[in-house]
Design a protein around this motif. Structure first.
Motif, mmCIF file in Angstrom:
data_model
loop_
_atom_site.group_PDB
_atom_site.id
_atom_site.type_symbol
_atom_site.label_atom_id
_atom_site.label_comp_id
_atom_site.label_asym_id
_atom_site.label_seq_id
_atom_site.Cartn_x
_atom_site.Cartn_y
_atom_site.Cartn_z
ATOM 1 N N UNK A 292 2.669 22.687 39.548
ATOM 2 C CA UNK A 292 1.783 21.942 40.429
ATOM 3 C C UNK A 292 0.332 22.205 40.066
ATOM 4 N N UNK A 293 -0.555 21.569 40.796
ATOM 5 C CA UNK A 293 -1.988 21.715 40.556
ATOM 6 C C UNK A 293 -2.431 23.162 40.654
ATOM 7 N N UNK A 294 -1.838 23.898 41.591
ATOM 8 C CA UNK A 294 -2.202 25.299 41.780
ATOM 9 C C UNK A 294 -1.220 26.249 41.086
ATOM 10 N N UNK A 295 -0.316 25.707 40.286
ATOM 11 C CA UNK A 295 0.663 26.521 39.561
ATOM 12 C C UNK A 295 0.831 25.936 38.158
ATOM 13 N N UNK A 296 -0.212 26.081 37.340
ATOM 14 C CA UNK A 296 -0.227 25.475 36.015
ATOM 15 C C UNK A 296 0.735 26.142 35.031
ATOM 16 N N UNK A 297 1.153 27.374 35.337
ATOM 17 C CA UNK A 297 1.999 28.103 34.387
ATOM 18 C C UNK A 297 3.466 28.149 34.798
ATOM 19 N N UNK A 298 3.824 27.343 35.785
ATOM 20 C CA UNK A 298 5.232 27.144 36.107
ATOM 21 C C UNK A 298 5.935 28.306 36.772
ATOM 22 N N UNK A 299 5.266 28.999 37.698
ATOM 23 C CA UNK A 299 5.948 30.046 38.461
ATOM 24 C C UNK A 299 6.985 29.427 39.387
ATOM 25 N N UNK A 300 6.684 28.234 39.880
ATOM 26 C CA UNK A 300 7.638 27.510 40.722
ATOM 27 C C UNK A 300 7.447 27.773 42.204
ATOM 28 N N UNK B 80 -2.175 13.862 56.543
ATOM 29 C CA UNK B 80 -1.517 13.600 57.819
ATOM 30 C C UNK B 80 -0.592 14.725 58.238
ATOM 31 N N UNK B 81 0.117 15.310 57.269
ATOM 32 C CA UNK B 81 1.016 16.424 57.574
ATOM 33 C C UNK B 81 0.264 17.625 58.108
ATOM 34 N N UNK B 82 -0.875 17.940 57.499
ATOM 35 C CA UNK B 82 -1.696 19.073 57.964
ATOM 36 C C UNK B 82 -2.206 18.810 59.374
ATOM 37 N N UNK B 83 -2.656 17.600 59.632
ATOM 38 C CA UNK B 83 -3.173 17.286 60.965
ATOM 39 C C UNK B 83 -2.072 17.341 62.017
ATOM 40 N N UNK C 95 1.136 29.342 57.517
ATOM 41 C CA UNK C 95 2.371 28.549 57.351
ATOM 42 C C UNK C 95 2.054 27.182 56.762
ATOM 43 N N UNK C 96 0.887 26.635 57.100
ATOM 44 C CA UNK C 96 0.463 25.355 56.533
ATOM 45 C C UNK C 96 0.203 25.500 55.038
ATOM 46 N N UNK C 97 -0.414 26.609 54.645
ATOM 47 C CA UNK C 97 -0.675 26.860 53.219
ATOM 48 C C UNK C 97 0.628 26.966 52.435
ATOM 49 N N UNK C 98 1.630 27.621 53.017
ATOM 50 C CA UNK C 98 2.932 27.755 52.354
ATOM 51 C C UNK C 98 3.584 26.375 52.196
ATOM 52 N N UNK C 99 3.525 25.573 53.263
ATOM 53 C CA UNK C 99 4.165 24.254 53.231
ATOM 54 C C UNK C 99 3.540 23.347 52.179
ATOM 55 N N UNK C 100 2.222 23.420 52.034
ATOM 56 C CA UNK C 100 1.530 22.545 51.079
ATOM 57 C C UNK C 100 1.265 23.184 49.740
ATOM 58 N N UNK C 101 1.693 24.443 49.586
ATOM 59 C CA UNK C 101 1.532 25.173 48.318
ATOM 60 C C UNK C 101 0.067 25.271 47.908
ATOM 61 N N UNK C 102 -0.777 25.627 48.891
ATOM 62 C CA UNK C 102 -2.187 25.869 48.606
ATOM 63 C C UNK C 102 -2.397 27.348 48.332
ATOM 64 N N UNK C 103 -3.262 27.663 47.406
ATOM 65 C CA UNK C 103 -3.552 29.061 47.083
ATOM 66 C C UNK C 103 -4.735 29.597 47.873
ATOM 67 N N UNK D 142 -9.071 26.653 51.959
ATOM 68 C CA UNK D 142 -10.179 25.696 51.981
ATOM 69 C C UNK D 142 -9.720 24.261 52.231
ATOM 70 N N UNK D 143 -8.758 23.766 51.428
ATOM 71 C CA UNK D 143 -8.348 22.369 51.544
ATOM 72 C C UNK D 143 -7.619 22.069 52.854
ATOM 73 N N UNK D 144 -6.601 22.859 53.258
ATOM 74 C CA UNK D 144 -5.954 22.537 54.539
ATOM 75 C C UNK D 144 -6.916 22.619 55.716
#
Length: 339
Positions: free
Chosen positions: A199-207, A274-277, A288-296, A299-301
């Motif tokens: 993903x965008x925040x996981x460029x090296x494929x940790x998954x 919409x999901x965050x809101x 828990x929101x950061x985990x759901x959206x895979x944010x590191x 800031x963004x959520x």
């Protein structure tokens, strides 16, 4: 700080080596840098880099500047000023990164880090602001209402699976198109977990894993069966019966959302917003929101949910408390005490 100093010292050492190197040795190092950067950067990053380089070179020619490297910091500062009001500051910073890469590829010092360029960027931010236009939110109720109106054609079955998956999992468009049938891990309650390889925040494929509801799983299974997808096939492909089993691109995802919701202001990011809101409205905590959206980072959520957070802030709660107090006081008669 120490690592930055070490990198700076290493660059100076390489530059010193290049000064003493002959033309063949210099070209050999430049070619090797190009090869290694091709391997290090994602395909989309390389495409963006080429586009930003091309745009900068065209600007240089149009404004009477030489395209020979290195580019003077004063010229780059003028370029930054020319972009003010046209591009967001974050986009201008990406342009500066591209200019820096142009110079690094030739083992030259980057003008992007010069103080004059830094001041030009600060000036643009002060004059035009740094607000980022946020994708219009699509809430869970919006999605369920739209999904309920879909029929049974191949494209309807595909789009139902796509909309529910995007809404349940908060997947980015790049994550949706990378999803394959074998990445769906079904659970006993009918729901599933989606394995997100990269993903965008996981460029090296940790998954990482994303959630898919029982309804979403059923919709995806219906599409897999109808399209006769194999385990190694991408889940979201063209809807034509004899279409190739190649993944959709991110632009197509956005077009599908616009068409299905009949709105031009939505994009592939709208369901994440919409999901965050929705989550903030339900009282979910930020972690828990950061985990759901895979944010590191938060800031963004936090940015996505700032309107909702403002409505439930301390100021809003105080106003509500005093409002309810005034109503009860008017019913009970005059009183000077509070609580």
């Amino acid at each position: 700080m120490m690592r930055r100093q070490e990198r700076s010292a290493e660059r100076m050492r390489v530059l010193s080596e290049l000064v003493d190197a002959n033309a063949d040795r210099r070209q050999q190092m430049i070619d090797e840098y190009k090869r290694r950067s091709e391997e290090a950067f994602a395909p989309q990053t390389r495409r963006n880099l080429r586009q930003m380089k091309s745009s900068f070179l065209k600007w240089l020619v149009a404004n009477g500047h030489s395209t020979d490297l290195p580019i003077e910091p004063t010229v780059v500062a003028d370029y930054v000023e020319s972009l003010g009001g046209q591009l967001r500051p974050t986009t201008i910073e990406c342009r500066l990164w591209a200019i820096s890469e142009m110079h690094k590829a030739e083992f030259l010092g980057s003008p992007s880090h010069h103080r004059l360029v830094d001041l030009a960027l600060k000036s643009v931010k002060r004059r035009f602001g740094t607000a980022i236009k946020q994708a219009a939110p699509l809430s869970k109720s919006d999605v369920l209402e739209t999904v309920s109106s879909l029929g049974t054609t191949r494209i309807d079955v595909r789009d139902r699976a796509l909309l529910l998956t995007a809404s349940d999992s908060w997947c980015r468009a790049s994550e949706l198109i990378a999803l394959r049938v074998e990445h769906i891990c079904r659970q006993n309650d009918g729901s599933s977990l989606l394995f997100i390889i990269r993903s965008k925040t996981d460029q090296y494929g940790e998954g990482a894993y994303a959630f898919l509801s029982a309804e979403g799983t059923g919709a995806v299974d219906a599409w897999i069966k109808l399209a006769r997808l194999k385990k190694s096939d991408p889940v979201f492909t063209k809807s034509q019966k004899n279409g190739t089993k190649t993944p959709l691109d991110t632009a197509t995802i956005s077009r599908i959302f616009k068409r299905r919701f009949g709105r031009d202001d939505v994009s592939s990011h709208s369901m994440r917003v919409g999901g965050v809101q929705d989550a903030f409205r339900l009282g979910c905590d930020l972690s828990s929101i950061m985990v759901a959206g895979r944010w590191s980072s938060p800031e963004m959520p936090a940015r996505y949910g700032r309107r909702i957070l403002a409505s439930s802030s301390a100021a809003a709660q105080v106003s509500a408390a005093y409002s309810s107090h005034e109503k009860s006081s008017s019913l009970a008669g005059p009183s000077r005490s509070f609580f």
